[in-house]
Design a protein around this motif. Structure first.
Motif, PDB file in Angstrom:
ATOM      1  N   GLU A 287       0.738  -2.209   6.962  1.00 14.05           N
ATOM      2  CA  GLU A 287       1.349  -3.306   7.724  1.00 14.05           C
ATOM      3  C   GLU A 287       0.379  -3.977   8.688  1.00 14.05           C
ATOM      4  OE1 GLU A 287       6.005  -2.249   8.091  1.00 14.05           O
ATOM      5  OE2 GLU A 287       4.677  -0.934   9.231  1.00 14.05           O
ATOM      6  N   ASN A 288      -0.529  -3.218   9.283  1.00  8.76           N
ATOM      7  CA  ASN A 288      -1.429  -3.811  10.276  1.00  8.76           C
ATOM      8  C   ASN A 288      -2.759  -4.270   9.680  1.00  8.76           C
ATOM      9  OD1 ASN A 288      -2.750  -1.402   9.881  1.00  8.76           O
ATOM     10  ND2 ASN A 288      -2.360  -0.592  11.931  1.00  8.76           N
ATOM     11  N   GLY A 289      -2.939  -4.122   8.368  1.00  2.00           N
ATOM     12  CA  GLY A 289      -4.111  -4.662   7.692  1.00  2.00           C
ATOM     13  C   GLY A 289      -5.428  -3.978   8.015  1.00  2.00           C
ATOM     14  N   ASN A 290      -5.393  -2.715   8.442  1.00  3.67           N
ATOM     15  CA  ASN A 290      -6.648  -2.038   8.774  1.00  3.67           C
ATOM     16  C   ASN A 290      -7.258  -1.286   7.581  1.00  3.67           C
ATOM     17  OD1 ASN A 290      -4.979   0.196   8.610  1.00  3.67           O
ATOM     18  ND2 ASN A 290      -5.445   0.970  10.658  1.00  3.67           N
ATOM     19  N   GLY A 291      -6.628  -1.379   6.408  1.00  2.00           N
ATOM     20  CA  GLY A 291      -7.184  -0.786   5.206  1.00  2.00           C
ATOM     21  C   GLY A 291      -6.965   0.698   5.043  1.00  2.00           C
ATOM     22  N   GLN A 292      -6.116   1.276   5.866  1.00  2.00           N
ATOM     23  CA  GLN A 292      -5.849   2.712   5.745  1.00  2.00           C
ATOM     24  C   GLN A 292      -4.411   3.035   6.129  1.00  2.00           C
ATOM     25  OE1 GLN A 292      -8.747   4.393   8.375  1.00  2.00           O
ATOM     26  NE2 GLN A 292      -7.538   4.044  10.202  1.00  2.00           N
ATOM     27  N   MET A 293      -3.964   4.209   5.695  1.00  2.00           N
ATOM     28  CA  MET A 293      -2.627   4.701   6.044  1.00  2.00           C
ATOM     29  C   MET A 293      -2.699   5.287   7.448  1.00  2.00           C
ATOM     30  SD  MET A 293       0.550   5.742   5.593  1.00  2.00           S
ATOM     31  CE  MET A 293       1.099   5.943   3.936  1.00  2.00           C
ATOM     32  N   ASP A 294      -2.002   4.672   8.397  1.00  2.00           N
ATOM     33  CA  ASP A 294      -1.960   5.196   9.757  1.00  2.00           C
ATOM     34  C   ASP A 294      -0.996   6.375   9.819  1.00  2.00           C
ATOM     35  OD1 ASP A 294      -3.746   3.242  10.629  1.00  2.00           O
ATOM     36  OD2 ASP A 294      -2.132   1.827  11.026  1.00  2.00           O
ATOM     37  N   LYS A 295      -1.399   7.415  10.566  1.00  2.00           N
ATOM     38  CA  LYS A 295      -0.589   8.633  10.628  1.00  2.00           C
ATOM     39  C   LYS A 295      -0.325   9.053  12.060  1.00  2.00           C
ATOM     40  CE  LYS A 295      -2.343  10.197   6.222  1.00  2.00           C
ATOM     41  NZ  LYS A 295      -3.097  11.175   5.482  1.00  2.00           N
ATOM     42  N   ARG A 296       0.792   9.750  12.221  1.00  5.87           N
ATOM     43  CA  ARG A 296       1.153  10.347  13.508  1.00  5.87           C
ATOM     44  C   ARG A 296       0.538  11.744  13.589  1.00  5.87           C
ATOM     45  NH1 ARG A 296       6.057   7.852  11.730  1.00  5.87           N
ATOM     46  NH2 ARG A 296       6.767   6.305  13.214  1.00  5.87           N
ATOM     47  N   ILE A 297       0.927  12.456  14.589  1.00  5.90           N
ATOM     48  CA  ILE A 297       0.497  13.837  14.749  1.00  5.90           C
ATOM     49  C   ILE A 297       0.962  14.649  13.530  1.00  5.90           C
ATOM     50  CG2 ILE A 297       2.527  14.577  16.045  1.00  5.90           C
ATOM     51  CD1 ILE A 297       0.543  16.187  17.823  1.00  5.90           C
ATOM     52  N   PHE A 298       0.223  15.644  13.153  1.00  6.12           N
ATOM     53  CA  PHE A 298       0.478  16.495  11.989  1.00  6.12           C
ATOM     54  C   PHE A 298       0.379  15.734  10.665  1.00  6.12           C
ATOM     55  CE2 PHE A 298       3.147  18.487  15.379  1.00  6.12           C
ATOM     56  CZ  PHE A 298       2.311  19.573  15.615  1.00  6.12           C
ATOM     57  N   GLY A 299      -0.225  14.542  10.676  1.00  6.70           N
ATOM     58  CA  GLY A 299      -0.443  13.795   9.439  1.00  6.70           C
ATOM     59  C   GLY A 299       0.764  13.062   8.895  1.00  6.70           C
ATOM     60  N   ILE A 300       1.808  12.923   9.677  1.00  5.22           N
ATOM     61  CA  ILE A 300       3.011  12.220   9.233  1.00  5.22           C
ATOM     62  C   ILE A 300       2.728  10.711   9.222  1.00  5.22           C
ATOM     63  CG2 ILE A 300       5.431  11.727   9.755  1.00  5.22           C
ATOM     64  CD1 ILE A 300       5.480  14.528  11.134  1.00  5.22           C
ATOM     65  N   PRO A 301       2.976  10.035   8.107  1.00  4.95           N
ATOM     66  CA  PRO A 301       2.666   8.598   8.014  1.00  4.95           C
ATOM     67  C   PRO A 301       3.464   7.749   9.006  1.00  4.95           C
ATOM     68  CG  PRO A 301       3.042   9.521   5.832  1.00  4.95           C
ATOM     69  CD  PRO A 301       3.454  10.568   6.824  1.00  4.95           C
TER      70      PRO A 301
END
Length: 140
Positions: free
Chosen positions: A88-102
């Protein structure tokens, strides 16, 4: 001498002694694109390719311009799995929360929803036959 004559007769008969693998179309329809910004990334995997974190067989990037987007792959008949995420933010990667949750929407073939860990290939596996296949994945 017999081998040479056989090769010549194949050539003269018009048969192709080296046949390229037959290809089929795999159409992937991605539903529930929440925001019309960024891009949807689609990764296609074969068995043994460390799904979903390994190197995919093929991948596509589709601009998120509609609530559903689609792409098509040309593949040999066989078993595959698909992983999708909406950057969604166009940074080219999957953004994740703590513990790797997308943080961003994602989905897998068979609309498999992992609970505590990443899915296995067999959780998301589907078969493509000679006639091709269409699958639908709903982002969550």
């Amino acid at each position: 001498m017999l081998i040479l004559l056989s090769a010549i007769s194949l050539f003269l008969s018009g048969e192709d002694p080296v046949k390229s693998p037959k290809k089929a179309n795999l159409k992937v329809d991605i539903q529930n694109v929440r925001t019309l910004k960024g891009a949807v990334y689609v990764a296609l995997f074969r068995a043994g390719s460390n799904f979903p974190d390994g190197k995919p067989l093929d991948g596509k990037k589709i601009e998120a311009t509609q609530k559903s987007v689609e792409t098509t792959f040309s593949v040999e008949p066989g078993d595959y799995a698909v992983a999708v995420f909406h950057d969604e933010n166009g940074n080219g990667q999957m953004d994740k929360r703590i513990f790797g949750i997308p943080k961003e929407p994602y989905g897998f073939s068979n609309n498999f929803r992992p609970t505590m860990s990443a899915p296995k290939f067999n959780d998301c596996k589907f078969s493509v036959g000679d006639a091709g296949k269409t699958i639908s994945i709903k982002l969550n």
